[in-house]
Design a protein around this motif. Structure first.
Motif, mmCIF file in Angstrom:
data_model
loop_
_atom_site.group_PDB
_atom_site.id
_atom_site.type_symbol
_atom_site.label_atom_id
_atom_site.label_comp_id
_atom_site.label_asym_id
_atom_site.label_seq_id
_atom_site.Cartn_x
_atom_site.Cartn_y
_atom_site.Cartn_z
ATOM 1 N N ALA C 44 0.830 -1.202 0.000
ATOM 2 C CA ALA C 44 0.000 0.000 0.000
ATOM 3 C C ALA C 44 0.869 1.258 0.000
ATOM 4 O O ALA C 44 0.597 2.216 -0.732
ATOM 5 N N TYR C 45 1.941 1.250 0.798
ATOM 6 C CA TYR C 45 2.795 2.442 0.898
ATOM 7 C C TYR C 45 3.609 2.683 -0.362
ATOM 8 O O TYR C 45 3.806 3.823 -0.775
ATOM 9 N N LEU C 46 4.096 1.601 -0.964
ATOM 10 C CA LEU C 46 4.866 1.785 -2.199
ATOM 11 C C LEU C 46 3.982 2.404 -3.270
ATOM 12 O O LEU C 46 4.412 3.296 -4.014
ATOM 13 N N THR C 47 2.734 1.958 -3.321
ATOM 14 C CA THR C 47 1.795 2.549 -4.273
ATOM 15 C C THR C 47 1.622 4.040 -3.994
ATOM 16 O O THR C 47 1.645 4.871 -4.897
ATOM 17 N N PHE C 48 1.484 4.342 -2.716
ATOM 18 C CA PHE C 48 1.350 5.745 -2.313
ATOM 19 C C PHE C 48 2.572 6.551 -2.763
ATOM 20 O O PHE C 48 2.448 7.635 -3.332
ATOM 21 N N VAL C 49 3.748 6.008 -2.525
ATOM 22 C CA VAL C 49 4.969 6.724 -2.864
ATOM 23 C C VAL C 49 5.034 6.989 -4.365
ATOM 24 O O VAL C 49 5.295 8.113 -4.806
ATOM 25 N N PHE C 50 4.743 5.946 -5.154
ATOM 26 C CA PHE C 50 4.868 6.127 -6.604
ATOM 27 C C PHE C 50 3.774 7.025 -7.158
ATOM 28 O O PHE C 50 4.040 7.838 -8.035
ATOM 29 N N SER C 51 2.552 6.903 -6.643
ATOM 30 C CA SER C 51 1.462 7.689 -7.230
ATOM 31 C C SER C 51 1.403 9.098 -6.652
ATOM 32 O O SER C 51 1.501 10.075 -7.382
ATOM 33 N N ALA C 52 1.294 9.211 -5.348
ATOM 34 C CA ALA C 52 1.070 10.530 -4.762
ATOM 35 C C ALA C 52 2.342 11.371 -4.700
ATOM 36 O O ALA C 52 2.292 12.584 -4.816
ATOM 37 N N ILE C 53 3.503 10.724 -4.535
ATOM 38 C CA ILE C 53 4.729 11.517 -4.415
ATOM 39 C C ILE C 53 5.434 11.660 -5.768
ATOM 40 O O ILE C 53 5.825 12.748 -6.169
ATOM 41 N N LEU C 54 5.577 10.541 -6.476
ATOM 42 C CA LEU C 54 6.323 10.601 -7.732
ATOM 43 C C LEU C 54 5.417 10.840 -8.942
ATOM 44 O O LEU C 54 5.907 10.985 -10.062
ATOM 45 N N GLY C 55 4.103 10.829 -8.715
ATOM 46 C CA GLY C 55 3.194 11.208 -9.787
ATOM 47 C C GLY C 55 2.944 10.162 -10.858
ATOM 48 O O GLY C 55 2.465 10.470 -11.933
ATOM 49 N N VAL C 56 3.292 8.920 -10.566
ATOM 50 C CA VAL C 56 3.002 7.844 -11.515
ATOM 51 C C VAL C 56 1.502 7.551 -11.467
ATOM 52 O O VAL C 56 0.873 7.702 -10.417
ATOM 53 N N HIS C 57 0.927 7.136 -12.591
ATOM 54 C CA HIS C 57 -0.501 6.802 -12.589
ATOM 55 C C HIS C 57 -0.777 5.663 -11.609
ATOM 56 O O HIS C 57 0.025 4.735 -11.468
ATOM 57 N N LEU C 58 -1.913 5.741 -10.954
ATOM 58 C CA LEU C 58 -2.192 4.820 -9.845
ATOM 59 C C LEU C 58 -2.071 3.353 -10.247
ATOM 60 O O LEU C 58 -1.494 2.546 -9.514
ATOM 61 N N ILE C 59 -2.580 3.012 -11.417
ATOM 62 C CA ILE C 59 -2.548 1.601 -11.820
ATOM 63 C C ILE C 59 -1.111 1.132 -12.012
ATOM 64 O O ILE C 59 -0.694 0.082 -11.517
ATOM 65 N N LEU C 60 -0.325 1.972 -12.683
ATOM 66 C CA LEU C 60 1.078 1.639 -12.889
ATOM 67 C C LEU C 60 1.813 1.574 -11.540
ATOM 68 O O LEU C 60 2.581 0.650 -11.258
#
Ligand SMILES: Nc1ncnc2c1ncn2[C@@H]1O[C@H](COP(=O)(O)OP(=O)(O)O)[C@@H](O)[C@H]1O
Ligand SMILES: [Mg+2]
Lengths: 300, 256, 283
Positions: C44-60
């Motif tokens: 869950a946190y890695l997803t948060f880091v990539f999407s909310a912090i690094l701006g990657v699309h949520l699915i990716l």
């Protein structure tokens, strides 16, 4: 130097309380091989029962006894559904129980005042002690620790303790020799929980004010570190382990000023370190500092 | 002394024990033989309460004991040993021995704390008894060693000694002499007979060594595929066509 | 009431996914992995880091998180579990190591990303109203993803070589070894798949509510309850158990304070231990 004395006494006092708490776990895990991941529940039960009963007018000694008894009773009740089954069920059930106790303390405000916690009403011989109460409480706790240690050593070296050790290695053997394995496991769990309950009462006397945050799940693992570091199945080792742990904790408080981390991060680092230490000891030195290699088995 | 009637046990599809019946008189020494996988160990596990039978009755000393837990059966005086020896390797040889006596005062917490004298006296008696047994088996000089340091044969010996320490009315021995040197095995045989003659102890023993079992037993049961295929005095069994047939050419060829 | 059933099904699908891996590890390695919940939180946190912090699309971001979590699990196998297997360590030792790993992971998360609640950067969409029941789009996504994953697991176990090897291992590890299965390899796959499922569970959890470092810890008891209820070692039992526990927890809020959800899982677990310790589908 002398100005540090109250601080040193306090650290030793906490270490002694946790040593008692950990001795209970050592009886369960070190000697009997029972995995109790909810030891803190009995710590909390002891502390809260003592304080709440005393607040409602029950004499202090009686309140402590009631706390110890209730902790033991709960330990026994948890053992009943689990101890006849595989060994990991106790671990799962105790971990759940400890969380439920904590939620109970948080939510049942009519009884426990919830997150606000309760103040300790009276402490042993408080009115007779002039000056810093901890200067009395420390030797008092030390005496309790020594008594617990001696009683436990006596038990461990007796035929009773021998049966526990045989259960730890292979419970088929004591069963084939007519020992009621289930009953011994329950006894170990009850006694271990009672000791934790007693430690809980002492903690309440030290803190003077208890609230559910004092009984977070991590407390259980402080005891685990003390036991495993000192050497599972070695009471002296457990006491040494508790002492090392709390010396280390007070050390990290001094270190705080020199490290670029927030207090939250420091707290996390500490527990992270506890986790790594637990893994390392189990992997590379399962007998701990004082334990005997010949008495420890990995294959369980 | 022990009567086993029509006991059955299957694991998954395999019928490990398939309708076994045995009758063992008091003070008899009875052998159980049969090829590997015949169900001998499973039968022992059932008798000693370590396994629940699917079917059948077991009566020991006039009491129905099937479904009774293992420790309770042991308390009635029916003591077993294990095929794969279960010396407690993390305890010393002496501690292994001292574990065995039943109903020790010191097995209760209150007695340990409140009646230390009684506990100590009984412990000393047990130590004396243990030393005598260890001496007899030549293990006395190893008494303070961890049992884990013993050889395989020594562990088997220790297990027999430990079982004897429990003052059994009846012993179930599962391949007690595997890995024990022959002279010592003979000595133990003699001792078991002596115990039978003097104390009236009953013995049921699984053993692969034919000459030994023929010499030791009053009566022999032959198991194959979970069934008793023959029983009788050693000479009768030796002469039994079916038994000979069952094992002809195998390890059991020596039966001839 | 119906609303609670919907919520329960949503929570239940998450629990079911996460419990599959726990159950598989339980039967194949024969130990209860107390770090399981924290792998869920890690996902869950890695997803948060990539999407909310690094701006990657949520699915990716979710996909990357799942892969990383699985890799971390495989690394743990190399560093910790495999050496311990070689030493012949028993379940009791492994359990204690797993709780050490749990403490490590959880506090690593707190150290790196703080103890407070986090949420995915999701557009707020209106729920679909069916009479008195409101189902949010995210809830539908959760149930869909869970169903797809469960079918994938089913396919994996029944049709693929590695899945069959896993089942063989969980039935009888000695027999599997004797028949020439590369046990270490199968175990690595089991870790990877089990923890990937846990990570998916964690990510789905993040779709319906906030995530926090202790989320894995709070899911641990319901997950164990699901595994025990379903029967240890039975992936289908774990799915069923997960759904039942999820439903029971949500339905209980009709009569009990929400804080006691955990107690509901606990009580069910104790009841199962008394009545039928091998669980519904256990052998
Ligand atoms: N716990 C068990 N699970 C499955 N099969 C078993 C179990 N115990 C024994 N068996 C099977 O039962 C049969 C009899 O075994 P056993 O009693 O050990 O034979 P013996 O002692 O005569 O060599 C064997 O086929 C064995 O594989
Ligand atoms: Mg056998």
């Amino acid at each position: 130097m002398i100005e540090y004395l109250p601080y040193v006494i306090t650290v030793l006092l906490i270490a002694a309380i946790y040593a008692i708490f950990s001795l209970g776990l050592n009886l369960e895990w070190g000697f009997t091989g029972l995995i109790n991941f909810g030891h803190v529940a009995f710590f909390a039960i002891g502390a809260y029962t003592t304080v709440l009963l005393n607040l409602s007018g029950v004499p202090l000694l009686l309140s402590v006894i009631a706390g110890v008894a209730l902790a033991g009773l709960c330990g026994g009740l948890l053992g009943i559904p689990t101890l006849k089954l595989r060994e990991d069920y106790l671990a799962i059930v105790t971990i759940g129980f400890a969380e439920i106790i904590r939620f109970f303390l948080l939510n049942e405000e009519w009884l426990t005042r919830g997150p606000m916690g309760v103040h300790v009403f009276s402490r042993p011989f408080e009115e007779l002690i002039p000056g810093d109460y901890n200067f009395f409480l420390f030797p008092f706790v030390l005496v309790v620790l020594v008594i617990c240690y001696l009683l436990l050593e006596k038990l461990i070296k007796s035929p009773w303790g021998r049966v526990l050790k045989s259960i730890r290695e292979d419970e088929d053997v004591p069963a084939s020799l007519g020992k009621n394995v289930f009953s011994y496991k329950i006894q170990a769990l009850v006694l271990g929980s009672m000791i934790a309950g007693l430690a809980g009462s002492l903690l309440a006397f030290y803190l003077q004010y208890i609230n559910p945050r004092n009984f977070m799940p991590i407390e259980t693992f402080y005891a685990w570190i003390a036991v495993v570091l000192g050497g599972s199945g070695n009471n002296k080792g457990t006491i040494l382990g508790a002492l090392i742990l709390w010396t280390f904790f007070s050390g990290t408080r001094f270190a705080q000023g020199y490290l670029p981390f927030s207090p939250t991060q420091m707290g996390a680092l500490r527990i992270l370190f506890i986790g790594v230490l637990l893994i390392m000891i189990m992997m590379f030195k399962p007998e701990g500092l004082l334990g005997k290699k010949e008495e420890l088995t990995l294959a369980r | 002394m022990l009567s086993v009637h029509d006991v059955e046990k299957s694991f998954g599809g395999i019928k490990a024990v398939d309708g076994c019946s045995l009758k063992i008189k008091k003070s008899a020494i009875v052998g159980v033989i049969g090829p590997n996988g015949a169900g001998k160990t499973t039968l022992f596990r059932i008798i000693s309460g370590f396994e629940k039978p699917d079917n059948g009755t077991i009566v020991f000393n006039g009491e129905d004991i099937e479904g009774v837990t293992s420790f309770a059966i042991a308390r009635k005086g029916l003591i077993r040993t294990f095929q794969i020896s279960k010396a407690l390797t993390k305890l010393t040889v002496e501690e292994n021995m001292l574990l065995a006596p039943q109903f020790q005062h010191g097995e209760r917490i209150w007695n340990v704390w409140l009646r230390p004298k009684d506990v100590k006296r009984q412990e000393e008696e047990n130590i004396e008894k243990a030393h005598a047994l260890l001496e007899f088996l030549g293990l006395l000089r190893l008494k303070d060693e961890y049992a884990g340091a013993l050889s395989g044969g020594q562990k088997k010996l220790l297990e027999i000694a430990r079982a004897l320490m429990a003052d059994p009315k009846m012993l179930l021995l599962d391949e007690p002499f595997a890995g024990v040197n022959p002279t010592l095995a003979m000595k133990i045989l003699e001792r078991i007979k002596e115990l039978r003659d003097n104390n009236g102890i009953t013995v049921l023993v699984i053993e692969h060594d034919m000459p030994k079992i023929m010499q030791l037993s009053d009566h022999i049961y032959v198991l194959n595929k979970g069934k008793v295929i023959a029983s009788g005095a050693p000479e009768e069994v030796r002469a039994n066509e079916q038994v000979v047939e069952a094992y002809l050419g195998g390890v059991w060829g020596e039966l001839r | 009431m119906l609303q609670l059933v919907v919520n329960g099904l949503v929570l239940g699908s998450i629990l079911a996914l996460a419990a599959i891996g726990l159950s598989m590890m339980y039967s194949i390695l024969n130990f209860a992995n107390f770090a399981h919940g924290d792998f869920l939180a890690l996902g869950a946190y890695l997803t948060f880091v990539f999407s909310a912090i690094l701006g990657v699309h949520l699915i990716l971001a979710g996909a990357i998180a799942v892969v990383i979590t699985a890799l971390v699990a495989v690394c743990c196998d190399y560093v910790i579990w495999k050496p311990m297997r070689k030493k012949g360590a028993g379940s009791v030792t492994l359990i204690i190591i797993s709780i050490g790993l749990a403490l490590f992971l959880r506090n690593l998360i707190i150290f790196l990303w703080g103890p407070d609640l986090k949420r995915y950067d999701l557009p707020v969409k209106r729920g679909i109203e069916l009479g008195s029941v409101v189902i949010t789009q995210n809830q539908i996504v959760v149930i869909m993803v869970a169903i797809i994953c469960m079918f994938l697991v089913h396919y994996l176990l029944k049709k693929t070589t590695i899945g069959k090897a896993m089942r063989a291992l969980s039935d009888n590890i000695d027999l599997a070894k004797a028949s020439g299965i590369d046990v270490d390899r199968v175990i690595r796959y089991t870790w990877a798949i089990g923890m990937a499922l846990a990570a998916v569970g964690g990510i789905l959890y993040g779709l319906i509510t906030n995530i926090n470092p202790n989320m894995g810890w709070f899911m641990l008891l319901p997950m164990f309850a699901a595994v025990i209820l379903g029967g240890i070692g039975s992936p289908y039992g774990a799915m069923l158990g997960g759904i039942i526990i999820g439903l029971a927890q949500e339905l209980s809020t009709a009569i009990l304070p929400t804080e006691y959800k955990l107690a509901v899982a606990f009580v069910i677990m104790i009841a199962v231990l008394f009545v039928r310790p091998r669980g519904i589908l256990g052998s």
